[in-house]
Design an enzyme around this catalytic site. Structure first.
Site, PDB file in Angstrom:
ATOM      1  N   LYS A 183     -26.318  63.729  21.861  1.00 12.98           N
ATOM      2  CA  LYS A 183     -25.679  64.753  22.742  1.00 12.98           C
ATOM      3  C   LYS A 183     -26.653  65.185  23.555  1.00 12.98           C
ATOM      4  O   LYS A 183     -26.367  65.607  24.827  1.00 12.98           O
ATOM      5  CB  LYS A 183     -24.973  65.861  21.711  1.00 12.98           C
ATOM      6  CG  LYS A 183     -23.895  65.417  20.660  1.00 12.98           C
ATOM      7  CD  LYS A 183     -22.213  65.604  21.251  1.00 12.98           C
ATOM      8  CE  LYS A 183     -21.490  65.095  20.443  1.00 12.98           C
ATOM      9  NZ  LYS A 183     -20.115  64.947  20.805  1.00 12.98           N
TER      10      LYS A 183
ATOM     11  N   LYS B  63     -19.631  54.600  19.196  1.00 21.25           N
ATOM     12  CA  LYS B  63     -18.399  55.368  18.712  1.00 21.25           C
ATOM     13  C   LYS B  63     -17.393  55.827  19.984  1.00 21.25           C
ATOM     14  O   LYS B  63     -17.741  56.222  20.979  1.00 21.25           O
ATOM     15  CB  LYS B  63     -18.827  56.453  18.125  1.00 21.25           C
ATOM     16  CG  LYS B  63     -17.919  57.435  17.194  1.00 21.25           C
ATOM     17  CD  LYS B  63     -18.509  58.810  16.732  1.00 21.25           C
ATOM     18  CE  LYS B  63     -17.488  60.042  17.251  1.00 21.25           C
ATOM     19  NZ  LYS B  63     -18.207  61.130  17.034  1.00 21.25           N
TER      20      LYS B  63
ATOM     21  N   LYS C 115     -14.024  61.724  21.967  1.00 21.77           N
ATOM     22  CA  LYS C 115     -13.080  62.533  22.859  1.00 21.77           C
ATOM     23  C   LYS C 115     -13.813  63.283  24.084  1.00 21.77           C
ATOM     24  O   LYS C 115     -13.115  63.148  25.018  1.00 21.77           O
ATOM     25  CB  LYS C 115     -12.074  63.105  22.155  1.00 21.77           C
ATOM     26  CG  LYS C 115     -12.787  64.445  21.570  1.00 21.77           C
ATOM     27  CD  LYS C 115     -11.706  65.465  21.005  1.00 21.77           C
ATOM     28  CE  LYS C 115     -11.847  65.790  19.462  1.00 21.77           C
ATOM     29  NZ  LYS C 115     -13.149  66.566  19.162  1.00 21.77           N
TER      30      LYS C 115
HETATM   31  P1  ATP Z   1     -16.855  65.017  20.429  1.00 23.13           P
HETATM   32  O1  ATP Z   1     -16.531  63.809  21.418  1.00 23.13           O
HETATM   33  O2  ATP Z   1     -16.210  66.146  21.105  1.00 23.13           O
HETATM   34  O3  ATP Z   1     -18.154  65.051  19.692  1.00 23.13           O
HETATM   35  P2  ATP Z   1     -15.371  63.404  18.153  1.00 23.13           P
HETATM   36  O4  ATP Z   1     -14.060  62.894  18.809  1.00 23.13           O
HETATM   37  O5  ATP Z   1     -16.818  62.853  18.069  1.00 23.13           O
HETATM   38  O6  ATP Z   1     -15.642  64.757  19.111  1.00 23.13           O
HETATM   39  P3  ATP Z   1     -14.032  65.008  16.297  1.00 23.13           P
HETATM   40  O7  ATP Z   1     -12.736  64.724  17.060  1.00 23.13           O
HETATM   41  O8  ATP Z   1     -14.410  66.481  16.412  1.00 23.13           O
HETATM   42  O9  ATP Z   1     -15.145  64.168  16.954  1.00 23.13           O
HETATM   43  O10 ATP Z   1     -13.974  64.473  14.691  1.00 23.13           O
HETATM   44  C1  ATP Z   1     -13.017  64.702  13.932  1.00 23.13           C
HETATM   45  C2  ATP Z   1     -13.156  63.840  12.785  1.00 23.13           C
HETATM   46  O11 ATP Z   1     -12.897  62.605  13.447  1.00 23.13           O
HETATM   47  C3  ATP Z   1     -14.781  63.827  12.237  1.00 23.13           C
HETATM   48  O12 ATP Z   1     -14.452  63.632  10.753  1.00 23.13           O
HETATM   49  C4  ATP Z   1     -14.978  62.405  12.847  1.00 23.13           C
HETATM   50  O13 ATP Z   1     -16.101  62.117  11.927  1.00 23.13           O
HETATM   51  C5  ATP Z   1     -13.989  61.563  12.971  1.00 23.13           C
HETATM   52  N1  ATP Z   1     -14.251  60.673  13.851  1.00 23.13           N
HETATM   53  C6  ATP Z   1     -14.442  61.130  15.418  1.00 23.13           C
HETATM   54  N2  ATP Z   1     -14.372  59.960  16.128  1.00 23.13           N
HETATM   55  C7  ATP Z   1     -14.355  58.961  15.256  1.00 23.13           C
HETATM   56  C8  ATP Z   1     -14.287  57.416  15.232  1.00 23.13           C
HETATM   57  N3  ATP Z   1     -14.636  57.060  16.724  1.00 23.13           N
HETATM   58  N4  ATP Z   1     -14.157  56.644  14.291  1.00 23.13           N
HETATM   59  C9  ATP Z   1     -14.130  57.397  13.037  1.00 23.13           C
HETATM   60  N5  ATP Z   1     -13.759  58.521  12.937  1.00 23.13           N
HETATM   61  C10 ATP Z   1     -14.002  59.415  13.847  1.00 23.13           C
END
Ligand code: ATP
Ligand code: LTN
Length: 327
Positions: free
Chosen positions: A112, A194, A197
């Protein structure tokens, strides 16, 4: 007594198919066996700059997604992190039991801060400590998360063990619950990273709010490879990601999906994945829209959740203050 499950999701944007398959789908259905708390972690969200109106909208939207995806607020505790001040209080305390050397090893911090060089704030750095406080505050036994959060759970366990070693059995040591399939959904344009969002590349991501047409279009454009066989393999990150997504949304095994598309072209496969995802999301989207039409009810759900969470967190916070020696 039922065991306790805690998980959190940041209101940094619209949740993606990654958040759904890696985490959210697994949350539903746990409430019959466990006491479940799911928190919209808005304190974590401000490690990046967000416009106040957008943050407020994101928070409510996220809560509505949780409910639309099947988390019944009567059976699960749903709330905003900023409504329960014990999170921030315990976080400060745990900061004093966390080493800078440990935080320096956190890959999410490195990723990040590399992406956002003009705002590497100390909240981003101590983020895992707040996450540890979230979990430990409730004596959580299990934490359902995607693969990317494993390291944060490890540091949480280390902090808890260190604290317990000094003061006795204050915290329950939590276990991660990472799903066997779907724990790391990658981007459609960049299948080696990954799906996230808060990233800017919207074609890389399927947002839960995307229309059927948008979803199908994005899958049609998904980056694959040139050998035209639909097989799960490390050398084929794009196809493997699509197979994982298809397996998750159709509830099939990866091998079954490979067999289903044997001899078929990538075009037909991508279309089938897109259609299956669009079909899965449609009823959730409808329910989400319904919930967002009654903000007063959503806010009432969140305040009932916060009251319960507060009640559950208080004995641990009092105990922590006590064992440390505060007057
Ligand atoms: P940001 O982009 O703001 O860092 P994020 O999309 O990575 O957010 P969150 O949506 O807050 O993360 O994550 C919520 C849950 O979803 C967490 O347990 C995270 O591990 C899971 N998660 C998020 N993105 C993925 C992905 N691409 N694949 C599997 N699990 C995910
Ligand atoms: N760091 C997580 C969100 C999060 C969380 C938690 C997950 C904050 N606190 C406690 C599980 C338990 C993320 O980036 N997705």
């Amino acid at each position: 007594m039922k065991k306790i499950i805690f998980s959190g999701i940041k209101p940094t944007g619209i949740p993606t198919l990654g958040s759904l398959l890696g985490a959210l789908t697994h949350w539903e259905g746990l409430s019959s066996q466990y006491n479940c708390l799911y928190c919209v972690v808005d304190l974590h969200a401000i490690t990046i700059r967000i416009d106040p109106a957008v943050l407020r909208e994101n928070g409510r939207n996220m809560l509505a997604w949780l409910i639309a995806l099947g988390l019944d607020p009567e059976k699960n505790i749903l709330y905003y992190q900023s409504h329960v001040s014990a999170h921030a209080e315990l976080s400060w305390i745990l900061n004093c039991y966390t080493y800078v050397g440990e935080l320096n090893r956190m890959t999410q911090f490195k990723d990040k801060s590399a992406k956002n060089t003009e705002n590497i704030n100390s909240g981003l750095y101590t983020y895992p400590v707040l996450q540890a406080a979230d979990i430990l505050l409730f004596q959580s036994n299990l934490v359902p998360i995607g693969e990317d959060q494993r390291q944060h759970l490890e540091i949480c366990r280390d902090i808890a063990e260190r604290f317990n070693k000094i003061y006795g059995d204050v915290f329950t040591i939590p276990e991660a619950f990472v799903p066997p399939v779907g724990a790391r959904i990658t981007g459609l344009q960049n299948p080696s990273a990954k799906m996230s969002k808060s990233d800017e590349h919207s074609n890389d991501c399927i947002y839960l709010s995307d229309s059927s047409d948008e979803i199908i279009k994005k899958f049609k454009r998904a980056v694959t490879d040139s050998d035209n066989t639909i097989k799960f393999s490390e050398e084929k990150p794009g196809i493997s990601n699509l197979l994982t997504i298809y397996a998750c949304v159709t509830n099939k095994k990866i091998e079954e999906c490979e067999a289903e598309f044997e001899g078929k072209g990538y075009g037909a496969f991508k279309l089938a994945v897109g259609e299956a995802v669009a079909q899965t999301l449609a009823p959730f989207q409808k329910e989400h829209a319904r919930l967002m039409s009654d903000i007063a009810e959503l806010d009432a759900i969140a305040s009932r959740g916060a009251a319960k969470a507060n009640e559950m967190a208080t004995p641990t916070l009092i105990n922590v203050k006590n064992v440390i020696g505060f007057v």
